[in-house]
Design an enzyme around this catalytic site. Structure first.
Site, short mmCIF file in Angstrom:
data_model
loop_
_atom_site.label_atom_id
_atom_site.label_comp_id
_atom_site.label_asym_id
_atom_site.label_seq_id
_atom_site.Cartn_x
_atom_site.Cartn_y
_atom_site.Cartn_z
N ALA A 112 1.30 5.46 0.70
CA ALA A 112 0.43 5.64 1.88
C ALA A 112 -0.98 6.10 1.56
O ALA A 112 -1.90 5.87 2.34
CB ALA A 112 1.08 6.64 2.84
N ALA A 133 -3.09 0.87 1.81
CA ALA A 133 -2.07 1.49 2.67
C ALA A 133 -2.67 2.49 3.63
O ALA A 133 -2.22 2.61 4.78
CB ALA A 133 -1.00 2.15 1.79
N ARG A 154 3.39 9.69 -4.24
CA ARG A 154 4.11 10.14 -5.43
C ARG A 154 4.18 11.65 -5.49
O ARG A 154 5.16 12.21 -5.96
CB ARG A 154 3.45 9.60 -6.70
CG ARG A 154 4.19 8.40 -7.22
CD ARG A 154 3.66 7.94 -8.52
NE ARG A 154 2.36 7.32 -8.38
CZ ARG A 154 1.76 6.68 -9.36
NH1 ARG A 154 2.35 6.60 -10.54
NH2 ARG A 154 0.58 6.13 -9.19
N THR A 170 3.74 -1.37 0.24
CA THR A 170 2.41 -1.62 -0.34
C THR A 170 2.28 -1.04 -1.74
O THR A 170 1.49 -1.54 -2.54
CB THR A 170 1.35 -1.03 0.63
OG1 THR A 170 1.43 -1.77 1.84
CG2 THR A 170 -0.05 -1.16 0.11
N SER A 186 2.25 -0.26 -5.45
CA SER A 186 2.42 -1.04 -6.68
C SER A 186 1.22 -0.69 -7.57
O SER A 186 0.12 -0.53 -7.04
CB SER A 186 2.40 -2.54 -6.37
OG SER A 186 2.96 -3.29 -7.42
N SER A 241 -0.02 -10.54 -3.37
CA SER A 241 -1.41 -10.73 -3.78
C SER A 241 -1.66 -12.22 -4.01
O SER A 241 -0.72 -12.99 -4.23
CB SER A 241 -1.63 -9.97 -5.09
OG SER A 241 -2.88 -10.29 -5.65
N LYS A 268 2.66 -8.85 -10.05
CA LYS A 268 2.71 -9.18 -8.62
C LYS A 268 3.56 -10.42 -8.38
O LYS A 268 4.30 -10.50 -7.39
CB LYS A 268 1.29 -9.40 -8.07
CG LYS A 268 0.41 -8.17 -8.10
CD LYS A 268 1.01 -6.98 -7.35
CE LYS A 268 1.01 -7.13 -5.85
NZ LYS A 268 1.60 -5.93 -5.19
N PRO A 279 -3.19 -10.87 -0.18
CA PRO A 279 -4.64 -10.72 -0.11
C PRO A 279 -5.34 -11.16 -1.39
O PRO A 279 -4.76 -11.09 -2.47
CB PRO A 279 -4.85 -9.22 0.10
CG PRO A 279 -3.49 -8.63 0.25
CD PRO A 279 -2.51 -9.58 -0.34
N TYR A 316 -9.06 -21.88 -0.97
CA TYR A 316 -7.76 -21.60 -0.37
C TYR A 316 -7.80 -21.86 1.11
O TYR A 316 -8.86 -21.85 1.74
CB TYR A 316 -7.34 -20.14 -0.66
CG TYR A 316 -8.49 -19.16 -0.58
CD1 TYR A 316 -8.95 -18.69 0.63
CD2 TYR A 316 -9.12 -18.72 -1.75
CE1 TYR A 316 -10.01 -17.80 0.70
CE2 TYR A 316 -10.18 -17.83 -1.69
CZ TYR A 316 -10.62 -17.38 -0.46
OH TYR A 316 -11.67 -16.52 -0.39
P1 NAP Z 1 -4.27 1.67 -4.95
O1 NAP Z 1 -5.24 2.37 -4.10
O2 NAP Z 1 -4.28 1.96 -6.41
O3 NAP Z 1 -2.83 1.90 -4.35
C1 NAP Z 1 -1.68 1.70 -5.09
C2 NAP Z 1 -0.60 2.57 -4.52
O4 NAP Z 1 0.60 2.35 -5.26
C3 NAP Z 1 -0.94 4.04 -4.61
O5 NAP Z 1 -0.63 4.63 -3.37
C4 NAP Z 1 -0.01 4.54 -5.69
O6 NAP Z 1 0.46 5.85 -5.45
C5 NAP Z 1 1.16 3.61 -5.53
N1 NAP Z 1 1.94 3.59 -6.76
C6 NAP Z 1 1.60 3.10 -7.97
N2 NAP Z 1 2.58 3.33 -8.85
C7 NAP Z 1 3.56 3.98 -8.17
C8 NAP Z 1 4.84 4.51 -8.53
N3 NAP Z 1 5.33 4.41 -9.77
N4 NAP Z 1 5.55 5.11 -7.55
C9 NAP Z 1 5.09 5.23 -6.29
N5 NAP Z 1 3.90 4.76 -5.90
C10 NAP Z 1 3.15 4.15 -6.84
O7 NAP Z 1 -4.45 0.10 -4.85
P2 NAP Z 1 -4.54 -0.84 -3.56
O8 NAP Z 1 -5.65 -1.77 -3.82
O9 NAP Z 1 -4.50 -0.08 -2.31
O10 NAP Z 1 -3.20 -1.66 -3.73
C11 NAP Z 1 -2.18 -1.62 -2.76
C12 NAP Z 1 -1.39 -2.88 -2.82
O11 NAP Z 1 -2.24 -3.97 -2.54
C13 NAP Z 1 -0.77 -3.16 -4.19
O12 NAP Z 1 0.49 -3.72 -3.98
C14 NAP Z 1 -1.72 -4.18 -4.79
O13 NAP Z 1 -1.10 -4.97 -5.75
C15 NAP Z 1 -2.08 -4.96 -3.54
N6 NAP Z 1 -3.31 -5.75 -3.62
C16 NAP Z 1 -4.50 -5.12 -3.83
C17 NAP Z 1 -5.65 -5.90 -3.89
C18 NAP Z 1 -6.99 -5.28 -4.13
O14 NAP Z 1 -7.95 -6.01 -4.39
N7 NAP Z 1 -7.16 -3.97 -3.99
C19 NAP Z 1 -5.57 -7.29 -3.75
C20 NAP Z 1 -4.33 -7.88 -3.53
C21 NAP Z 1 -3.20 -7.09 -3.45
P3 NAP Z 1 -0.36 7.16 -5.86
O15 NAP Z 1 -1.28 7.39 -4.68
O16 NAP Z 1 0.65 8.19 -6.02
O17 NAP Z 1 -1.10 6.82 -7.12
#
Ligand code: NAP
Length: 351
Positions: A13, A18, A37, A84, A86, A128, A162, A187, A313
């Site tokens: 979250a 998220a 976490r 969300t 990852s 993704s 992913k 996304p 796309y």
């Molecule tokens: P982010 O801010 O780094 O968020 C990733 C989240 O995953 C964080 O809340 C992190 O928790 C959590 N996480 C990572 N490892 C974990 C573990 N071992 N156990 C529990 N939680 C864990 O990145 P984001 O961009 O928001 O990414 C969110 C999602 O969107 C991901 O699935 C990512 O692949 C996807 N996505 C992102 C983009 C982009 O451009 N940003 C594009 C396409 C898809 P902590 O807060 O505890 O670190």
């Protein structure tokens, strides 16, 4: 109108994407249960707790993707789950341990917890564009039918994580028939204002552009999508009864040259090191490919698979079925920059 009175579970979250989903759910009157976490990170969690409605309707609980039954408690009693969490990083020490294992095992752990809960009706998974392709073809339009078949632990390992996580999710619902359906949002590169103080990997691009990290204007083109639109897409995927399958979630593409021009025009060039040397030509592509071998592995493979390519796309499905409209890329870019300054990741634009 709210579709559930039970808490909506959002994993990870406090993350960039998220936290916007949490904000949107709270704004619509939902109760939200968010996993993080560690609850000890007060500074990171304060902006979430300060969201309108959070004091009354946001509950934060701890869960790590690697814990086999870590999501049993969080999923209990929920009808809708937005998964969300990852790891998102291009370069890590051990791609299997740091990216693939948490992405894949974490997804299966969350889905298994949802099945055990017995109350879950739908899981929306944040996948993704990385699961669609890791090497866009300039003359081929990508759709939800495309899968990334090329990434490996050596080549674009984040993309591999992913792809494998999304495949594992589809396999889980097909083989286990868990009693809930799965809807997936794919996304592209997510940019936009951040609810928390952290600098997301995707917004890092702008910090690097201003800091002179890029030696020149390269032949790179990005598909951008605003984080607020990504949040709306997740909530629409949850609320729309007929939502089904995957949804490419991406706004417009923009190449590095027009992107740098937008930044120059709006005053972000002053006193910074925006790239100027024109490398967006065949010789530039060659130089980028060559020098990519001097970069950290993940960045190097990203450069080799993206330089000179323009992603194309089709977003008809998300627009038609979920009603999502994407904000103009220039607006998102400028709002991202102002927000990066607000959090101190870049210095403010001169008045
Ligand atoms: P982010 O801010 O780094 O968020 C990733 C989240 O995953 C964080 O809340 C992190 O928790 C959590 N996480 C990572 N490892 C974990 C573990 N071992 N156990 C529990 N939680 C864990 O990145 P984001 O961009 O928001 O990414 C969110 C999602 O969107 C991901 O699935 C990512 O692949 C996807 N996505 C992102 C983009 C982009 O451009 N940003 C594009 C396409 C898809 P902590 O807060 O505890 O670190």
């Amino acid at each position: 109108m709210k579709i559930t009175a039970a808490p909506v579970l959002v994993t990870g979250a406090a993350g960039f994407v998220a936290s916007h989903i949490v904000r949107e759910l709270l704004a619509r009157g939902y109760r939200v249960r968010g996993t993080v976490r560690s609850l000890a990170k007060d500074k990171d969690l304060a902006p979430l707790r300060a969201l309108p409605g959070a004091a009354e309707r946001l509950e934060l609980v701890e869960a790590d993707l690697l814990g086999a039954s870590a999501f049993d408690g969080p999923a209990a009693g929920c009808e809708y789950v937005l998964h969300t969490a990852s790891p998102y990083a291009l370069d890590v020490k051990d791609p299997q341990k740091d990216l693939v294992d948490p992405a894949v095992n974490g997804t299966v752990n969350v889905l298994a917890a949802c099945r055990r809960a017995g109350t879950v009706k739908r899981v929306v998974l944040t996948s993704s564009m990385a699961a669609i392709t890791d090497e866009p073809d300039s003359d081929r339009v990508l759709t939800e039918a495309d899968w990334n078949e090329r990434s490996t632990l050596e080549r674009n390992p984040y993309y591999l994580s992913k792809t494998l996580a999304e495949k594992a999710a589809w396999r889980f619902v097909e083989s286990e028939r868990p009693g809930f359906d799965l809807v997936v949002v794919n996304p592209f590169l997510v940019i936009g204002p951040s609810i928390g103080p952290g600098l997301n990997t995707s917004n890092q691009l702008f910090v690097d552009l201003l800091a002179g990290t890029y030696p020149g204007v390269m032949n790179l083109t990005w598909g951008f999508v605003d984080v607020r639109d990504v949040a709306l897409a997740h909530v629409a995927a949850m609320e729309t009864a007929g939502a089904k399958g995957r949804y490419i979630c991406a706004g417009d593409t923009i190449a590095m040259r027009p992107l740098v021009e937008v930044l120059e025009r709006s005053g972000w060039g002053e006193g910074r090191k925006l790239p100027r040397l024109g490398m967006d030509c065949a010789a530039g592509d060659f130089a980028v490919r060559l020098s990519s071998y001097l970069q950290p592995k993940g960045v190097g493979s990203y450069l080799r698979t993206h330089v000179g390519r323009v992603p194309c796309y089709d977003t008809a499905k998300i627009q038609g079925e979920l009603g999502i409209r994407f904000r103009p890329v220039e607006t998102s870019v400028l709002e991202t920059l102002d927000d990066l300054a607000r959090w101190g990741h870049v210095t403010a634009r001169p008045a």
